[in-house]
Design an enzyme around this catalytic site. Sequence first.
Site, short mmCIF file in Angstrom:
data_model
loop_
_atom_site.label_atom_id
_atom_site.label_comp_id
_atom_site.label_asym_id
_atom_site.label_seq_id
_atom_site.Cartn_x
_atom_site.Cartn_y
_atom_site.Cartn_z
N ASP A 100 -10.32 3.21 -3.51
CA ASP A 100 -10.87 2.03 -2.97
C ASP A 100 -12.17 1.74 -3.61
OD1 ASP A 100 -8.57 1.72 -1.33
OD2 ASP A 100 -9.70 1.61 0.30
N ASP A 136 1.03 -1.09 0.12
CA ASP A 136 -0.18 0.17 0.08
C ASP A 136 0.92 1.36 0.17
OD1 ASP A 136 -2.41 1.27 0.22
OD2 ASP A 136 -3.21 0.09 1.53
C1 GAL Z 1 -6.23 1.04 1.56
C2 GAL Z 1 -6.18 0.17 0.08
C3 GAL Z 1 -7.25 -1.09 0.46
C4 GAL Z 1 -7.01 -1.76 1.89
C5 GAL Z 1 -6.86 -0.61 2.83
C6 GAL Z 1 -6.17 -1.22 4.19
O1 GAL Z 1 -5.33 1.88 1.13
O2 GAL Z 1 -6.76 0.52 -0.96
O3 GAL Z 1 -7.45 -1.87 -0.60
O4 GAL Z 1 -5.88 -2.39 1.85
O5 GAL Z 1 -5.97 0.34 2.45
O6 GAL Z 1 -5.98 -0.36 5.10
#
Ligand code: GAL
Length: 384
Positions: A209, A154
Amino acid sequence: MKKHFFPACLASILLAVLSSFVLAQGKPFTVAQTPPMGWNSWNKFACDVNEHLIRETADAMVSSGMKAAGYQYVNVDDCWQVSRDADGNIVADAQRFPSGMKALADYVHSKGLKFGLYTDAGRMTCQKRPGSYEHELQDAKTYAAWGVDYVKIDWCYAEGLDPEVQYAKLRDALKAAGHPIVFSICNWGVKAPWRWGGEMGNLWRTTGDISDNYNSMSVNGFSQNGLEKYAGPGHWNDPDMLEVGNGGMNRDEYHTHMALWAILAAPFLAGNDLRSMNAETRDMLTNADVIAVDQDAKGVQGHRIWQEGPLEIWARPLADGSYAVGLFNRGSGILKMTAPFSLIGMSGPLHVQELWEHKDLGAVSDAVSADVPEHGVAFVRVWK
Ligand code: GAL
């Protein structure tokens, strides 16, 4: 003799420099030759993850027929990690994962499946767990020792960092650790990762997301037009994971979700509770004709070939010369849509097969027509 020494020596030095450059630029492992298929904990469970859930999910992946349909990876997302020990090694949450991540990976492997984890290229994960910044090699070695087959990385808490630099560091670390691993770049499209992601990883998020509603899913999916030239075996655009079965969309909307992701050669990472899904969800996720489109060996991502307001037609060329065609109604009410074969540069008669119900529509002279439900899709495969 002497005369030839210098040029020969120079040539071999040049060759060595060149080949190390090529190796450093190239990706270390031949993985994800088709878009990854599996499951990830985030969409349904967020931080509420533990080893029982992951074991039961692996069991359910087998017993539900998901494994037989091609789903492979069981991926734990954020919140499995809590701290670093005195030596800087990442520490798993001992309350939630008392047996440890190695034992969990072993269990998943014992089912004939593969195991994935999540980290962050920055200082902390999005849920404020330790990130891999300045621990790139150490973490890559830990994952290799645990037998991790897939890592999603991430981009939270990465202020002042350059994704191109950090993800290259992580690629090199994973390569040095030596264990074949799918490298999923998750920086939500920051700095257009499709332009450099193929040099680093196997897939890269192109959007923010996804949420379990039609608006979010359709914005992510339909915005992918134009990115098709960056995808191919081993390197895929990722408009985020599936929400099928999580309850926020109706059947037609989930059909659109999967058909569009299949045309996009997007990863099929289920995000629902596999232990309790109903037959409708299971049948949708395991539909062999739809999976065949997503996993087509040619690895060409489809694109939009026609649009009129909320009506869109997308097509994807497949390895056997056929085309997958989706007629999408993003508007309201049932609408009649027609896709002339000339849109894909073919002339009839063509054989047409409807993919959700596996219905053979026989030889059709010059166009596919369908009454497409609101937010739904008519999804067909056509061939000469
Ligand atoms: C976001 C990511 C999600 C999930 C989340 C977890 O940045 O896009 O898919 O992994 O973090 O905190």
